[in-house]
Write a protein that holds these residues in place. Structure first.
Motif, PDB file in Angstrom:
ATOM      1  N   LYS A  53      -9.375 -12.105   6.827  1.00 27.35           N
ATOM      2  CA  LYS A  53      -8.321 -13.065   6.468  1.00 27.35           C
ATOM      3  C   LYS A  53      -7.258 -13.153   7.556  1.00 27.35           C
ATOM      4  N   LEU A  54      -6.870 -11.992   8.090  1.00 27.02           N
ATOM      5  CA  LEU A  54      -5.838 -11.990   9.125  1.00 27.02           C
ATOM      6  C   LEU A  54      -6.277 -12.792  10.343  1.00 27.02           C
ATOM      7  N   LEU A  55      -7.528 -12.664  10.725  1.00 27.41           N
ATOM      8  CA  LEU A  55      -8.028 -13.411  11.885  1.00 27.41           C
ATOM      9  C   LEU A  55      -8.118 -14.906  11.578  1.00 27.41           C
TER      10      LEU A  55
ATOM     11  N   GLU B 122       0.828  -1.209   0.000  1.00 28.81           N
ATOM     12  CA  GLU B 122       0.000   0.000   0.000  1.00 28.81           C
ATOM     13  C   GLU B 122       0.859   1.254   0.000  1.00 28.81           C
ATOM     14  N   ILE B 123       1.895   1.251   0.817  1.00 31.36           N
ATOM     15  CA  ILE B 123       2.784   2.419   0.913  1.00 31.36           C
ATOM     16  C   ILE B 123       3.463   2.676  -0.427  1.00 31.36           C
ATOM     17  N   ALA B 124       3.903   1.606  -1.096  1.00 32.21           N
ATOM     18  CA  ALA B 124       4.542   1.769  -2.404  1.00 32.21           C
ATOM     19  C   ALA B 124       3.590   2.400  -3.410  1.00 32.21           C
ATOM     20  N   ALA B 125       2.324   2.018  -3.327  1.00 38.32           N
ATOM     21  CA  ALA B 125       1.342   2.497  -4.305  1.00 38.32           C
ATOM     22  C   ALA B 125       0.816   3.889  -3.981  1.00 38.32           C
ATOM     23  N   THR B 126       0.632   4.192  -2.689  1.00 37.54           N
ATOM     24  CA  THR B 126      -0.049   5.443  -2.312  1.00 37.54           C
ATOM     25  C   THR B 126       0.818   6.411  -1.525  1.00 37.54           C
ATOM     26  N   GLY B 127       1.897   5.907  -0.917  1.00 37.53           N
ATOM     27  CA  GLY B 127       2.728   6.755  -0.065  1.00 37.53           C
ATOM     28  C   GLY B 127       2.093   7.025   1.282  1.00 37.53           C
ATOM     29  N   GLU B 128       0.961   6.361   1.587  1.00 32.62           N
ATOM     30  CA  GLU B 128       0.245   6.594   2.830  1.00 32.62           C
ATOM     31  C   GLU B 128       0.313   5.383   3.750  1.00 32.62           C
ATOM     32  N   ILE B 129       0.198   5.671   5.048  1.00 32.91           N
ATOM     33  CA  ILE B 129       0.221   4.616   6.055  1.00 32.91           C
ATOM     34  C   ILE B 129      -1.195   4.422   6.577  1.00 32.91           C
ATOM     35  N   ARG B 130      -1.743   3.247   6.344  1.00 33.23           N
ATOM     36  CA  ARG B 130      -3.078   2.921   6.843  1.00 33.23           C
ATOM     37  C   ARG B 130      -2.942   1.837   7.896  1.00 33.23           C
ATOM     38  N   VAL B 131      -3.154   2.203   9.142  1.00 34.40           N
ATOM     39  CA  VAL B 131      -2.970   1.264  10.250  1.00 34.40           C
ATOM     40  C   VAL B 131      -4.162   0.330  10.391  1.00 34.40           C
ATOM     41  N   ARG B 132      -5.372   0.878  10.447  1.00 34.85           N
ATOM     42  CA  ARG B 132      -6.572   0.048  10.581  1.00 34.85           C
ATOM     43  C   ARG B 132      -6.820  -0.686   9.266  1.00 34.85           C
ATOM     44  N   ARG B 133      -6.859  -2.020   9.347  1.00 34.37           N
ATOM     45  CA  ARG B 133      -7.011  -2.815   8.137  1.00 34.37           C
ATOM     46  C   ARG B 133      -8.472  -2.897   7.725  1.00 34.37           C
ATOM     47  N   SER B 134      -8.719  -3.127   6.444  1.00 38.08           N
ATOM     48  CA  SER B 134     -10.085  -3.205   5.927  1.00 38.08           C
ATOM     49  C   SER B 134     -10.796  -4.431   6.503  1.00 38.08           C
ATOM     50  N   ASP B 135     -12.118  -4.413   6.433  1.00 38.88           N
ATOM     51  CA  ASP B 135     -12.898  -5.547   6.959  1.00 38.88           C
ATOM     52  C   ASP B 135     -12.524  -6.847   6.254  1.00 38.88           C
TER      53      ASP B 135
ATOM     54  N   GLU C  69      -6.527 -21.315  10.345  1.00 36.75           N
ATOM     55  CA  GLU C  69      -7.406 -21.878   9.324  1.00 36.75           C
ATOM     56  C   GLU C  69      -6.695 -22.095   7.994  1.00 36.75           C
ATOM     57  N   TYR C  70      -5.395 -21.774   7.935  1.00 39.04           N
ATOM     58  CA  TYR C  70      -4.608 -22.014   6.723  1.00 39.04           C
ATOM     59  C   TYR C  70      -3.426 -22.913   7.064  1.00 39.04           C
ATOM     60  N   GLU C  71      -2.950 -23.640   6.073  1.00 42.47           N
ATOM     61  CA  GLU C  71      -1.772 -24.487   6.263  1.00 42.47           C
ATOM     62  C   GLU C  71      -0.505 -23.638   6.171  1.00 42.47           C
ATOM     63  N   TYR C  72       0.481 -24.013   6.941  1.00 43.26           N
ATOM     64  CA  TYR C  72       1.732 -23.257   7.039  1.00 43.26           C
ATOM     65  C   TYR C  72       2.404 -23.099   5.673  1.00 43.26           C
ATOM     66  N   ASP C  73       2.557 -24.191   4.938  1.00 44.94           N
ATOM     67  CA  ASP C  73       3.268 -24.142   3.657  1.00 44.94           C
ATOM     68  C   ASP C  73       2.576 -23.218   2.666  1.00 44.94           C
ATOM     69  N   ILE C  74       1.242 -23.215   2.662  1.00 48.73           N
ATOM     70  CA  ILE C  74       0.491 -22.348   1.758  1.00 48.73           C
ATOM     71  C   ILE C  74       0.721 -20.879   2.111  1.00 48.73           C
ATOM     72  N   LEU C  75       0.719 -20.577   3.413  1.00 49.25           N
ATOM     73  CA  LEU C  75       0.947 -19.204   3.854  1.00 49.25           C
ATOM     74  C   LEU C  75       2.347 -18.733   3.486  1.00 49.25           C
ATOM     75  N   ILE C  76       3.333 -19.575   3.687  1.00 38.14           N
ATOM     76  CA  ILE C  76       4.718 -19.198   3.381  1.00 38.14           C
ATOM     77  C   ILE C  76       4.877 -18.940   1.892  1.00 38.14           C
ATOM     78  N   GLU C  77       4.277 -19.789   1.066  1.00 39.05           N
ATOM     79  CA  GLU C  77       4.363 -19.612  -0.388  1.00 39.05           C
ATOM     80  C   GLU C  77       3.736 -18.283  -0.802  1.00 39.05           C
ATOM     81  N   GLU C  78       2.592 -17.952  -0.229  1.00 35.03           N
ATOM     82  CA  GLU C  78       1.927 -16.696  -0.562  1.00 35.03           C
ATOM     83  C   GLU C  78       2.741 -15.493  -0.073  1.00 35.03           C
TER      84      GLU C  78
END
Length: 342
Positions: free
Chosen positions: A285-287, A267-280, A293-302
């Motif tokens: 996904k973060l929660l 986001e910072i690269a694209a907009t130059g802005e810092i957004r702390v509160r994440r979108s719904d 709820e995700y497998e470790y290997d899949i998360l690391i690859e992403e």
């Protein structure tokens, strides 16, 4: 700050409080400059103005967040802080490519390390002794001293043996049996010894065999054991319980922060802005990551793909490489002059 600011907090989340203060001139002259103050757990940290601006200049992710905190997270804001907040965009540079990615990679490393510690937990790692790393030469190989003793000298103990160094052979010892039995010993204290001990061997006593002590392996074990005990002492029990319950054998909170950091960097690269509160959508996904709820290997690859995308994103970004010359020092001087009434 922290999860409450990101919107990823759960019932057991601690509250992290960050702030900036200006040390009075009289206090500086009397007691010296103080960079920051905190409580014992570092849940509450306040940075002196100069220290804060120095950290902002490096584009430290945790510090940059203070430039644009969610309004519902602000406990108190001095009007002078507006001089910083309104210039937030002038602090952000291409250094974010490295600082955010570096923090993200560190979170991955911690997640892997937590996996290691959890495996130690499962095996109930116990403190081993020097004798556990002693081996007796047997034919073309070796046998653990305890195994060799049980098979060849079941009526004796380690106290009945003495060792003498073998010339030009590292950690190899000639092993003798005390004719009077007892009072020698491969180690002086079974529980506390950190090395084998040598004995003055009388002439004429035949060699019983040769023993080697794997000192490097013993040292590694001691370091790992100490790290494990420190981890047990300091681990967050609620966090540990969550990681045990989802059964993925990694610290899901660390990987949640990995994705948050990488997303913020893009986001910072694209907009130059810092957004702390994440979108719904992102918060959901973060929660899910946090709850395993995700497998470790899949998360690391992403995550690795996101890290690769950072190069292209920051190459195309209009962000400067560094803040404007003298901008930060001039800003600090302006704020201090206003506070000190100079």
């Amino acid at each position: 700050m922290g999860s409450h600011a990101y919107g990823t907090n759960i019932e057991t989340s601690d509250k992290d409080i960050r702030g900036v203060f200006i040390q009075p001139l009289e206090d500086i002259f009397k007691y010296g400059y103080i960079e920051q103050v905190s409580d014992k757990t570092n849940d509450i940290v306040f940075y002196e103005l100069k220290r804060f601006l120095d950290l902002v200049k490096t584009n430290n992710p945790n510090i940059l967040e203070l430039l644009n905190p969610p309004k519902d997270c602000i406990i108190y804001k001095d009007p002078l802080y507006d001089l910083i907040a309104q210039n937030a965009h002038r602090f952000v540079t291409k250094k974010c490519r490295w600082t955010f990615a570096g923090y993200a990679i560190e979170q991955i490393r911690k997640a892997r390390g937590y996996n290691k510690m959890m495996n130690w937990e499962e095996s109930k790692m116990t403190r081993k002794t020097v004798l556990d790393f002693c081996y007796v030469l047997d034919g073309g190989g070796t046998k653990p001293f305890s195994e060799w003793l049980q098979k060849n000298r079941p009526l004796l103990t380690q106290k009945d043996f003495g060792l003498a160094a073998v010339d030009h052979a590292h950690d190899l010892y000639a092993m003798y049996i005390n004719p009077a039995f007892g009072n020698w010993g491969i180690v002086s204290d079974y529980e506390k010894a950190n090395d084998v001990q040598l004995t003055s061997i009388p002439k004429g006593i035949p060699i019983e065999g040769y023993l080697t002590f794997n000192k490097d392996a013993y040292s590694t074990h001691c370091k790992n054991y100490a790290s494990y005990q420190e981890w047990l002492k300091n681990r967050n029990e609620d966090r540990f319980k969550m990681n045990k319950e989802h059964g993925k054998n990694f610290d899901s909170k660390n990987l949640m922060h990995t994705f948050r950091l990488l997303s913020m960097a893009l986001e910072i690269a694209a907009t130059g802005e810092i957004r702390v509160r994440r979108s719904d959508e992102e918060r959901e996904k973060l929660l899910k990551i946090r709850h395993g709820e995700y497998e470790y290997d899949i998360l690391i690859e992403e995550a690795e793909k996101m890290i690769e995308n950072l190069d292209d994103a920051f190459d195309k970004s209009n962000l400067p490489d560094n803040p404007e010359p003298n901008f930060i020092s001039d800003l600090e001087l302006e704020i201090r002059n206003k506070r000190y009434g100079l």
